[in-house]
Structures are given as C-alpha cells and as structure tokens.
Design a protein around this motif. Structure first.
Motif, PDB file in Angstrom:
ATOM      1  N   TRP A 143      10.342 -11.334 -16.172  1.00  0.00           N
ATOM      2  CA  TRP A 143       9.348 -12.386 -16.214  1.00  0.00           C
ATOM      3  C   TRP A 143       7.948 -11.861 -15.844  1.00  0.00           C
ATOM      4  O   TRP A 143       7.003 -11.997 -16.605  1.00  0.00           O
ATOM      5  CB  TRP A 143       9.736 -13.543 -15.282  1.00  0.00           C
ATOM      6  N   GLY A 144       7.827 -11.244 -14.674  1.00  0.00           N
ATOM      7  CA  GLY A 144       6.487 -10.960 -14.152  1.00  0.00           C
ATOM      8  C   GLY A 144       5.835  -9.685 -14.660  1.00  0.00           C
ATOM      9  O   GLY A 144       4.673  -9.415 -14.330  1.00  0.00           O
ATOM     10  N   GLY A 145       6.544  -8.902 -15.468  1.00  0.00           N
ATOM     11  CA  GLY A 145       6.024  -7.589 -15.865  1.00  0.00           C
ATOM     12  C   GLY A 145       4.614  -7.624 -16.433  1.00  0.00           C
ATOM     13  O   GLY A 145       3.742  -6.850 -16.028  1.00  0.00           O
ATOM     14  N   TYR A 146       4.354  -8.555 -17.337  1.00  0.00           N
ATOM     15  CA  TYR A 146       3.041  -8.575 -17.992  1.00  0.00           C
ATOM     16  C   TYR A 146       1.913  -9.000 -17.048  1.00  0.00           C
ATOM     17  O   TYR A 146       0.739  -8.779 -17.353  1.00  0.00           O
ATOM     18  CB  TYR A 146       3.064  -9.482 -19.224  1.00  0.00           C
ATOM     19  N   VAL A 147       2.280  -9.608 -15.922  1.00  0.00           N
ATOM     20  CA  VAL A 147       1.233  -9.963 -14.949  1.00  0.00           C
ATOM     21  C   VAL A 147       0.540  -8.694 -14.462  1.00  0.00           C
ATOM     22  O   VAL A 147      -0.630  -8.720 -14.063  1.00  0.00           O
ATOM     23  CB  VAL A 147       1.842 -10.775 -13.782  1.00  0.00           C
ATOM     24  N   ALA A 148       1.255  -7.565 -14.546  1.00  0.00           N
ATOM     25  CA  ALA A 148       0.657  -6.290 -14.123  1.00  0.00           C
ATOM     26  C   ALA A 148      -0.607  -5.968 -14.925  1.00  0.00           C
ATOM     27  O   ALA A 148      -1.473  -5.224 -14.447  1.00  0.00           O
ATOM     28  CB  ALA A 148       1.681  -5.169 -14.250  1.00  0.00           C
ATOM     29  N   SER A 149      -0.738  -6.522 -16.132  1.00  0.00           N
ATOM     30  CA  SER A 149      -1.931  -6.228 -16.946  1.00  0.00           C
ATOM     31  C   SER A 149      -3.202  -6.705 -16.243  1.00  0.00           C
ATOM     32  O   SER A 149      -4.272  -6.127 -16.402  1.00  0.00           O
ATOM     33  CB  SER A 149      -1.811  -6.866 -18.338  1.00  0.00           C
ATOM     34  N   LEU A 150      -3.050  -7.751 -15.433  1.00  0.00           N
ATOM     35  CA  LEU A 150      -4.201  -8.304 -14.716  1.00  0.00           C
ATOM     36  C   LEU A 150      -4.675  -7.359 -13.613  1.00  0.00           C
ATOM     37  O   LEU A 150      -5.819  -7.415 -13.169  1.00  0.00           O
ATOM     38  CB  LEU A 150      -3.773  -9.650 -14.116  1.00  0.00           C
ATOM     39  N   PHE A 151      -3.797  -6.465 -13.192  1.00  0.00           N
ATOM     40  CA  PHE A 151      -4.095  -5.562 -12.072  1.00  0.00           C
ATOM     41  C   PHE A 151      -4.628  -4.208 -12.548  1.00  0.00           C
ATOM     42  O   PHE A 151      -4.895  -3.345 -11.740  1.00  0.00           O
ATOM     43  CB  PHE A 151      -2.841  -5.357 -11.218  1.00  0.00           C
ATOM     44  N   ARG A 152      -4.748  -4.006 -13.858  1.00  0.00           N
ATOM     45  CA  ARG A 152      -5.244  -2.730 -14.398  1.00  0.00           C
ATOM     46  C   ARG A 152      -6.649  -2.906 -14.941  1.00  0.00           C
ATOM     47  O   ARG A 152      -6.939  -3.901 -15.627  1.00  0.00           O
ATOM     48  CB  ARG A 152      -4.369  -2.255 -15.572  1.00  0.00           C
ATOM     49  N   ASP A 153      -7.521  -1.935 -14.681  1.00  0.00           N
ATOM     50  CA  ASP A 153      -8.835  -1.974 -15.330  1.00  0.00           C
ATOM     51  C   ASP A 153      -8.740  -1.268 -16.683  1.00  0.00           C
ATOM     52  O   ASP A 153      -7.677  -0.756 -17.054  1.00  0.00           O
ATOM     53  CB  ASP A 153      -9.930  -1.413 -14.422  1.00  0.00           C
ATOM     54  N   GLU A 154      -9.857  -1.233 -17.393  1.00  0.00           N
ATOM     55  CA  GLU A 154      -9.795  -0.708 -18.764  1.00  0.00           C
ATOM     56  C   GLU A 154      -9.505   0.785 -18.819  1.00  0.00           C
ATOM     57  O   GLU A 154      -9.087   1.305 -19.851  1.00  0.00           O
ATOM     58  CB  GLU A 154     -11.083  -1.056 -19.518  1.00  0.00           C
ATOM     59  N   ALA A 155      -9.747   1.479 -17.706  1.00  0.00           N
ATOM     60  CA  ALA A 155      -9.426   2.907 -17.680  1.00  0.00           C
ATOM     61  C   ALA A 155      -7.987   3.136 -17.214  1.00  0.00           C
ATOM     62  O   ALA A 155      -7.562   4.279 -17.066  1.00  0.00           O
ATOM     63  CB  ALA A 155     -10.407   3.625 -16.758  1.00  0.00           C
ATOM     64  N   GLY A 156      -7.249   2.041 -16.974  1.00  0.00           N
ATOM     65  CA  GLY A 156      -5.857   2.179 -16.566  1.00  0.00           C
ATOM     66  C   GLY A 156      -5.671   2.303 -15.066  1.00  0.00           C
ATOM     67  O   GLY A 156      -4.561   2.532 -14.596  1.00  0.00           O
ATOM     68  N   ARG A 157      -6.775   2.166 -14.313  1.00  0.00           N
ATOM     69  CA  ARG A 157      -6.652   2.257 -12.854  1.00  0.00           C
ATOM     70  C   ARG A 157      -6.242   0.910 -12.265  1.00  0.00           C
ATOM     71  O   ARG A 157      -6.548  -0.141 -12.834  1.00  0.00           O
ATOM     72  CB  ARG A 157      -7.988   2.678 -12.237  1.00  0.00           C
ATOM     73  N   LEU A 158      -5.606   0.991 -11.084  1.00  0.00           N
ATOM     74  CA  LEU A 158      -5.245  -0.221 -10.356  1.00  0.00           C
ATOM     75  C   LEU A 158      -6.524  -0.862  -9.833  1.00  0.00           C
ATOM     76  O   LEU A 158      -7.358  -0.203  -9.226  1.00  0.00           O
ATOM     77  CB  LEU A 158      -4.331   0.153  -9.185  1.00  0.00           C
ATOM     78  N   ARG A 159      -6.703  -2.160 -10.085  1.00  0.00           N
ATOM     79  CA  ARG A 159      -7.880  -2.855  -9.550  1.00  0.00           C
ATOM     80  C   ARG A 159      -7.646  -3.185  -8.077  1.00  0.00           C
ATOM     81  O   ARG A 159      -6.514  -3.282  -7.632  1.00  0.00           O
ATOM     82  CB  ARG A 159      -8.110  -4.154 -10.329  1.00  0.00           C
TER      83      ARG A 159
END
Ligand SMILES: *Cc1c(COP(=O)(O)O)cnc(C)c1O
Length: 643
Positions: free
Chosen positions: A349-365
C-alpha cells in the motif's frame, strides 16, 4: 485543492479527458496495424478482403456485438472506483500514461518470461525495478555494486511470497556450502552459525563461491557445483534439509497482527506452516519495537532461528506504518550478535508514498521540507520509517494500488541483485554469472535480468504491464515534483477529512458519539460510532454495519447507486492493545461493555481510503468530503431515529 497539474494525468471522474485518451488509443492502434502490414508488405491479406460480406462473418459479428453489449451493460453495475464519491477500498482512477501504454502494448502481446519472447518489454520491466529501487533509496546503478533489482508480479501477495523465498534461499545457502565440504577457511565454524548469518554476509559467501568455482578447472568446478547443489534446501525440500541437520531449527517469520493475510498464505506455500508465522505485538496499531526485541531475545535463547521479520508500510486495513527504522536497527544489532534474519517491508500500500520523500535528484528530502505542504503530515516516526526503507533487504510495492495502475501489477524489489542466482530455476547461473565476470557490470546485470523467468514465481508475464508501469514512471518520475503530487493530494484530502470530521462530530453530538479510533499515518482514515446513550458494543457495531450497508454495493444490492461509498473493518484488542482498546470503548461511551466480550467481536468501524485526487472541485464549488459528511449525518439521523 485539486492540483491543476494533475488535470491531464487521469481520465477523470466525468471522463473529462476522453478525447485525449481516445486520440492516443486510436492513433496507436492504427500504428500497430501498420506494423503488421509492413512486416512483410509482400504478403497479401490472409483473411480475404471480401470476407466481411460473408453471411457467417456477419452472423458472427452480430453475435459478438450482442455479447459485448451485454457485457458493457453488465459492467455498469461495477463499483465506480473512479468516482470522487468512492472512498472505500485501495483503488481509484487509472493514470492515463499507464492505461494508454497498457492498451497500446496489448495487441503486441509480449511475454516477459524471457528475452526471446519480449525483446523490448523485458527491458522496460528491468527499468521498472530500478525506478522503484531508486524511489526507496536503494543503490540502483547497474554499473556499480551493490545494485538493487526488482520485477513485476501479479500483485503484492506474490511479491511477498517472493520475499520469503529469497530470504530462505539466502539463509540456507551457507549451510549447503558447509554440508558439501567446500574447503575454505573463511566458512562459519558451525551449521548454526552459518544458518544465522546476516543476509549480506551470506550473499558475500555466495559471491566468494562463484569466484572460487570460476578459478577452478572446468571438471572440478562442475563436481563442486553438483555437490553444493545437492545440499541446498531448494533441492532437498524442507523436510530432508532439516532432517539432515537436526541442530538447525525450522525458522520462523515475524509479522505484526496488522499484516496482510498473504503472509499466512506465504508461510503455508513455503511449507513452513502457519504455526511458524509469529505475531509481534502492537501498540496503537503499529508494531511495537520493544516487544519485537523481547520476542527476538526469547527466540535466540531458545535457539529458534528467524527467517525474516516483516514490517508493514501502510497496513491494508488501517494504513498504519510500522517503525521500519527501529526494526532495521534491531536486525543489525542481532546480526552483529550472530543472529541474522532478513527485514522485508510490505509496502504494497504505502510504497508509492516514498515518492513524496525524494527530490528530483533522487535524494531523501528533509522532514521539514516534506512537512511544509501539510498540517500534520509527516509525523516524525512516519518520516523515519520512510527514511529507513533503503535498509530493508527487500520490499513489496503494488503499482495497482497507490500507483493508479490497472490490476495485475505488483512489484518486488531487493537490495542486492547478486543474490538473484540463488533463486534460479536451473544451475546454469553458476557458469553464467561466474564466467561473465565483472568486466562490464551493467551489461552482466542486464543479461542476468533478461533471464527473468528463471527467478520469478510466475511463468508467462504480461509485457504490456511492464510497458504501462515503466511509461508511467517515465512520464511521472517517482519524486515529489511529479508522481509525489498525487500522493500529496491524497494527504491533503486526509487532512481536510479530519477537519470536516471534527465539525461533523460536534454537530452530531446529540445523536451519535463519533471518533477517529487512531491517528491516520497517511491517507486512510477509520471512524468509530456509538448511538448517543448506548453503552453496548453490539448496538454500536450494528449501527456501523447498517451504515456500511448504505455505503456499499453488496451482492444483494447489485446495481444500486450509492450517494457515497465507504468500506468497513474491525478493530481488535490484538491490533490496538488492551489498554488502548479499553480507552477507545470509554471514549465512545461503551462503558457497560465487558472487555472479554469486546475481545471476541472487536469494534466495527467505517474505513475510508482517500486516494481520489479530485475530492475538492473548486471549479464547481463542490467539496465531496463535506458532501460525504452531510450524507453520513442524514444516514445516522435516519438510522438512530426512534431507537
Ligand atoms: C494489498 C496488500 C497486499 C496484497 O497485495 P495484492 O496485490 O492484493 O496481492 C499485501 N500487503 C499489503 C500491506 C497490502 O495492502
């Protein structure tokens, strides 16, 4: 609140983007026909051009049309997942990139079981694995080791099973090396030690083994390979493997009570049996790390090995998020003490929520950067759980849930692709992997992944699905600026829902006590009710059952149109903990309720998945969340009147 950037992404509740999608569909269907015609233009049509005028052709067409009309009419009784009035299960509108790529690729009918059957779409599936791996923070550059791998499955259930299968292959391999008498000094001293190695250490031994074989003369290497293969659990089966090594324990799997029932299926399938799936106690709907430590301590003391511990990133029933960071720390602590096991995160379920935590360079926000857009989200522990995803050994993610993809799309991602050979159906991998060496790691990665059918549970696999998921991730990269906007909209909806709920609860106070039984972690909200003055659980549950009846289409009410749709679930003492459960009953005024009785029935609650991005329609001044609460108020007034 509806994010205007999302306007072209979905077909839309009203079918607003019909022209857009239709143009794509027609255009690319024609393009497919041109491809057929131009493959060998010298071949004339095999079906005569006059065939359409034959009586049997026309009769067939009319029969087919009749059936299709009936099907099309029947499908109107389907649950309208696309609607903003649908707040029930984990499904919503489909993304146009996925839908169009899926339909485009369908008539090509490629089979991702192997390279010969899918020269194009198989590469797209390999790319999907890397896209998802980057989203969760795994190293995902095939040119550098270690590199993650991932593949699609028919769903999260199969991905979870793949996770257990891989964990067992990794855990049992060092035992096979010792049992086969492989003559190295760096092997663990005992079978027990070998069986309790950390997954990383076991993968390293496997690599060492491959390199050793590669350096031996061919004949000798083949002999050793046969000896080691003969000792593997995959060859012997659980029964023979553990009979041969009585000092080892058949390992257990740890999971919280909120885990999906696919885990029960998985331990049964693997032959471990249901009794080997142990429940880690929870606190407030989330796995209790202190209790996990207590359980591990007990297991280690009784010499009971652990295959894997499962953390849930977004439980199916409640959307709650386990403390993945604390679980990873425990795994590391116990591994360094010689008690290794795998950590699998079920993020179906929650996997795609991780997209919110990545910036455009792929770093963790940073947590602050993520929180800027929201009122409550993310709670600090939720942030830490997402930040720790990359520490998991493997992860399940369902594109057909929060990925807004058509059904039939789950995914499995694992941290280190070098373990892949351990899953191989044939032993050819040994020479394959060892001989090719590391001269071009990116190419050898691709070569290995192209034999996908050897490593996965399914055989034939739809190439069209790989095309759909890959194209979606390409057009909407898995970071906060793109795909994450969909997730952000669901979280804003949840926060709106909570505000509307507060007003609703105050407004309805005289007729019903309503509360949120636990704080939502993400975008799933449950609601508990008790008719004013009632003190008995069965009457409270009966009210929710009747509400649910009015908010859903059951088998007996097929075709009925509901004003709004919700779902229902049961809160138990097991998931909430006895103290919190009693406190919740008290909060609802269910004070005359013997707790033992409540333990049996549990508390029935309404469950809402807020994943439709168009819940607030500013254009037309409609707020579907407010609309839902108005409808709910009316239903409750009707149902409680005269009681
Ligand atoms: C949905 C779900 C599953 C099962 O996935 P399917 O795609 O239905 O097979 C497993 N785990 C969790 C947490 C889920 O939400």
């Amino acid at each position: 609140m509806a994010d205007p950037q999302l306007f072209p992404w979905f077909l839309g509740p009203y079918g607003e983007n019909d022209d857009f999608l239709e143009k794509l569909m027609v255009g690319f269907f024609r393009d497919h026909v041109y491809w057929r015609r131009n493959l060998h233009p010298e071949d004339p049509p095999a079906i005569p051009t006059a065939a359409v005028h034959r009586a049997d052709f026309m009769a067939f067409e009319s029969r087919l049309r009749r059936e299709l009309h009936q099907l099309s009419a029947g499908l109107k009784r389907s649950v309208p997942f696309h609607s903003q009035r649908y707040l029930g299960h984990m499904v919503s509108d489909l993304l146009i990139p996925g839908l169009s790529a899926y339909m485009l690729a369908l008539p090509y009918n490629q089979n991702n079981v192997s390279e010969e059957a899918a020269p194009v779409t198989l590469d797209l599936e390999i790319e999907v694995g890397l896209q998802l791996a980057r989203m969760v923070g795994y190293a995902a550059d095939p040119a550098h080791l270690p590199c993650a791998f991932g593949h699609l499955t028919s769903g999260g259930s199969v991905a979870n099973y793949q996770g257990l299968r891989l964990a067992l292959a990794i855990k049992a391999f060092p035992v096979a090396l010792i049992a086969a008498g492989v003559p190295w000094v760096e092997l663990p001293a005992s079978l027990n030690e070998a069986f309790d190695l950390a997954p990383g250490a076991s993968i390293a031994l496997y690599q060492r083994y491959l390199a050793w074989l590669a350096a031996l003369p061919h004949e000798q290497a083949a002999r050793w390979r046969r000896r080691v293969e003969a000792e593997r659990v995959e060859r012997l089966g659980l029964h023979e493997f553990f009979s041969a090594h009585p000092e080892l324990s058949v390992p257990v799997v740890l999971a919280p009570a909120t885990a999906h029932y696919s885990w029960s299926k998985a331990v049964k399938l693997l032959g471990l049996g249901r009794s080997r799936l142990l429940t880690v106690p929870e606190r407030d709907m989330r796995l209790d790390a202190a209790a996990m430590r207590g359980l591990l301590e007990h297991l280690r003391a009784s010499r009971q090995s652990v295959l894997a511990c499962v953390g849930v990133l977004g439980s199916t029933e409640f959307g709650t998020i386990d403390p993945i960071d604390e679980m990873a720390a425990l795994r590391d602590e116990y591994a360094s003490d010689g008690f290794g096991f795998a950590l699998h995160v079920d993020a179906a379920w929650g996997g795609y929520v991780a997209s919110l935590f990545r910036d455009e360079a792929g770093r963790l926000r940073s947590c602050e950067a993520v929180a800027r857009e929201f009122e409550h989200f993310p709670e600090e522990r939720v942030y830490h759980a997402f930040a720790a995803l990359s520490a998991a050994d493997s992860i399940t993610i369902d594109p057909h849930k929060l990925g807004h993809m058509p059904y039939g799309a789950g995914a499995f991602v694992a941290r280190d692709h070098r373990a892949l050979g351990l899953l191989s159906e044939d032993a050819a991998y040994v020479f394959h992997d060892a001989v090719r060496g590391d001269d071009d790691p990116a190419e050898s990665y691709r070569q290995r992944m192209r034999g996908l059918g050897r490593y996965v549970i399914e055989g034939s696999k739809p190439g069209a699905m790989a095309a759909a998921v890959c194209l979606t991730h390409r057009t909407l990269p898995l970071n906060h600026a793109h795909f994450g906007r969909i997730i952000a909209s669901t979280i804003r909806s949840t926060e709106m829902f909570r505000r509307s709920f507060d007003a609703f609860a105050r407004r309805m106070n005289a007729c019903v006590t309503a509360c949120l039984p636990f704080t939502p972690d993400c975008n799933l909200v449950c609601m508990a009710f008790n008719p004013a003055g009632n003190m008995r659980l069965d009457a409270a549950n009966a009210l929710v059952d009747r509400l649910y009846g009015a908010l859903s289409v059951g088998a007996e009410t097929q075709g009925r149109r509901c004003a709004y749709y919700a779902s229902r679930t049961t809160l138990s003492v097991e998931t909430l903990g006895a103290e919190a459960f009693a406190a919740l009953l008290a909060r609802l005024g269910l004070v005359a309720q013997p707790l033992e009785e409540a333990e049996e029935t549990g508390l029935v609650v309404l469950r809402h998945t807020l994943m439709n991005p168009f819940l607030l329609d500013e254009e037309n001044g409609i707020d579907y969340i407010e609309g839902y609460f108005a409808h709910l108020s009316e239903l409750i007034r009707t149902l409680t009147a005269g009681s």
